[in-house]
Design an enzyme around this catalytic site. Structure first.
Site, PDB file in Angstrom:
ATOM      1  N   SER A 116     -21.461   1.357 -22.717  1.00 24.01           N
ATOM      2  CA  SER A 116     -22.796   0.822 -22.435  1.00 24.01           C
ATOM      3  C   SER A 116     -22.931  -0.680 -22.652  1.00 24.01           C
ATOM      4  O   SER A 116     -23.976  -1.245 -22.313  1.00 24.01           O
ATOM      5  CB  SER A 116     -23.845   1.548 -23.281  1.00 24.01           C
ATOM      6  OG  SER A 116     -24.077   2.839 -22.782  1.00 24.01           O
ATOM      7  N   LYS A 119     -24.030  -2.706 -19.735  1.00 24.66           N
ATOM      8  CA  LYS A 119     -25.452  -2.824 -19.391  1.00 24.66           C
ATOM      9  C   LYS A 119     -25.947  -4.268 -19.523  1.00 24.66           C
ATOM     10  O   LYS A 119     -26.980  -4.626 -18.944  1.00 24.66           O
ATOM     11  CB  LYS A 119     -26.296  -1.896 -20.264  1.00 24.66           C
ATOM     12  CG  LYS A 119     -26.167  -0.405 -19.933  1.00 24.66           C
ATOM     13  CD  LYS A 119     -27.124   0.423 -20.782  1.00 24.66           C
ATOM     14  CE  LYS A 119     -27.193   1.882 -20.323  1.00 24.66           C
ATOM     15  NZ  LYS A 119     -26.121   2.711 -20.880  1.00 24.66           N
ATOM     16  N   SER A 132     -30.247   1.833 -24.798  1.00 24.83           N
ATOM     17  CA  SER A 132     -29.086   2.160 -23.969  1.00 24.83           C
ATOM     18  C   SER A 132     -29.356   3.335 -23.036  1.00 24.83           C
ATOM     19  O   SER A 132     -28.497   4.189 -22.811  1.00 24.83           O
ATOM     20  CB  SER A 132     -27.873   2.462 -24.849  1.00 24.83           C
ATOM     21  OG  SER A 132     -26.675   2.286 -24.129  1.00 24.83           O
TER      22      SER A 132
END
Length: 433
Positions: free
Chosen positions: A133, A136, A188
């Protein structure tokens, strides 16, 4: 038939792995509990095992779908991005620097100065790992550049049912893009990532934009395969590239505010009329999942990540005495201490060194040209400082081997074309006869 046997063997191997170690199929939020009775040692990267590709997957996340082509690994630049010392794969520290802090068990990491761009110390900085993640950050940069944060969108069932970690978006819930960004960065949320990617043209278009941005930032180890960081064929990044992303993102005041926010009120969503006795979901308090923010004085915030294949990934930064430092961690674990605690120790180490301490640099955007040659096809430059070590030699050897393989494949392809041409000619001649 051989292909079928290979696939069957791969599935059998995977089944054996699941039977013995039982890794979770779900990709959880945050960090799993640190419970073990086995001593943990920092993985050695001195022999450059991940110079071209991440470690093998332990699950089926990277098995290509029917008709899907697995992307080739990104070429390895002939000159290491950020300086010659960063072409090494083991631990890289400044001359006469004190020993690194204990319990830093991440496989690859970079400690950098966000303002000067100095890389203060590193371990396998260009080794290729899965970002989970932390990618991101790249999606956030694209969304902040292209989307109107005040625009209100209605979430779909596809948003709500996105695989993996979720902030808690519900079908028919109404959210501003700013709230989706909060869900993306603070919690997240893969559901928030899906809703944002949809507005960017869908997953494929969002991924294309993320990869283009990575290239422009000089992040040549990165190939994004999903907007959220879920593992998929070709997913790759490095601790160095994550440092580039984080530095660029902190120049955006909205992103800087998002990662430093501890809690916000997040909207609920209406009941689903197709479900009997369903109820409206009320709003709730959304908390930032980055523990560095709560536990390190001067913390700027950051981003967490985890999948079964990527393991623990982490990005975080802090400010002290007029300096802003950052730590990026890849293929870590919660042993012997959690990733944010490892980052805290590396930050302490960096702040204790004088400004200007450097083993390399974070390149500026658009300062790295297209990679048209690699160390597989070009002479490997000798490292002036420090002298070539075992890791450097292993890295060069790995690249030379991949170059020889490419040549052999090319010659084989040409030979095949010649044979096919002769066969077609003979067939045509037989027809004439």
């Amino acid at each position: 038939m051989r292909t079928i046997l290979r696939v069957s063997a791969a599935l059998a191997t995977t089944a054996a792995l699941f039977a013995t170690s039982s890794p979770a199929l779900a990709q959880p939020v945050g960090e799993p509990p640190a419970v073990t009775t086995t001593p943990f040692a920092t993985p050695s990267t001195d022999d450059c095992p991940f110079v071209t590709s991440p470690p093998p997957a332990i699950d089926l996340s990277e098995v290509p779908k029917p008709g899907e082509t697995v992307p080739a690994p990104r070429p390895v630049p002939a000159d290491p991005v950020g300086g010659s010392q960063l072409g090494r794969c083991g631990t890289i520290t400044p001359d006469d620097a004190p020993p690194l802090p204990a319990d830093i068990s991440a496989t690859g990491w970079v400690l950098s100065d966000l303002d000067s761009g100095d890389v203060i110390a590193a371990k396998d900085p260009h080794g290729r790992y899965r970002p989970a993640s932390t990618i991101k950050i790249l999606l956030a940069l694209v969304a902040l550049d292209e989307l109107d944060l005040d625009k209100v969108v209605v979430a779909t069932a596809e948003d709500a049912n996105a695989e993996g970690s979720a902030v808690g978006i519900g079908k028919d819930g109404v959210y501003s893009n700013f709230q989706l960004m909060q869900g993306l960065v603070m919690a997240s949320g893969n559901d928030a990532a899906h809703a944002l990617a949809t507005q960017l043209g869908g997953d494929a278009a969002a991924v294309e934009k993320m990869n283009a941005l990575a290239e422009s930032l000089g992040a040549l180890d990165t190939h994004t395969a999903t907007p959220s960081g879920l593992d998929a064929p070709g997913m790759s990044s490095s601790a160095y590239d994550l440092a580039l992303f984080f530095r660029a993102a902190l120049e955006n005041p909205t992103f800087a505010a998002l990662i430093s926010t501890e809690t916000v009120q997040f909207p609920g969503f209406p009941k689903d009329p197709s479900i009997p006795d369903d109820q409206d979901r009320p709003g709730f308090i959304l908390s930032n999942d980055n523990q560095l923010l709560y536990n390190y004085e001067g913390a700027l915030g950051g981003k967490t990540g985890y999948t079964d294949d990527a393991r623990q990934t982490f990005v975080g930064g802090a400010q002290k005495d007029g300096r802003r430092l950052a730590v990026t961690i890849m293929k870590g674990d919660v042993l012997p201490i959690r990733p944010w605690e490892q980052a805290a120790r590396l930050l302490d180490y960096g702040f204790a060194l004088p400004p200007g301490t450097s083993v390399g640099t974070l390149v500026e955007p658009d300062s790295v040209g297209d990679v048209t040659s690699t160390r597989a096809t070009a002479p490997v430059p000798a490292l002036a400082v420090p002298p070539a070590d075992a890791g450097s030699i292993a890295r060069a050897s790995a690249l030379e081997t991949s170059g020889d393989t490419a040549i052999r494949v090319g010659i084989g392809a040409i030979g095949l074309l010649v044979v096919l041409g002769l066969m077609l000619g003979a067939r045509q001649l037989n027809r004439r006869r």
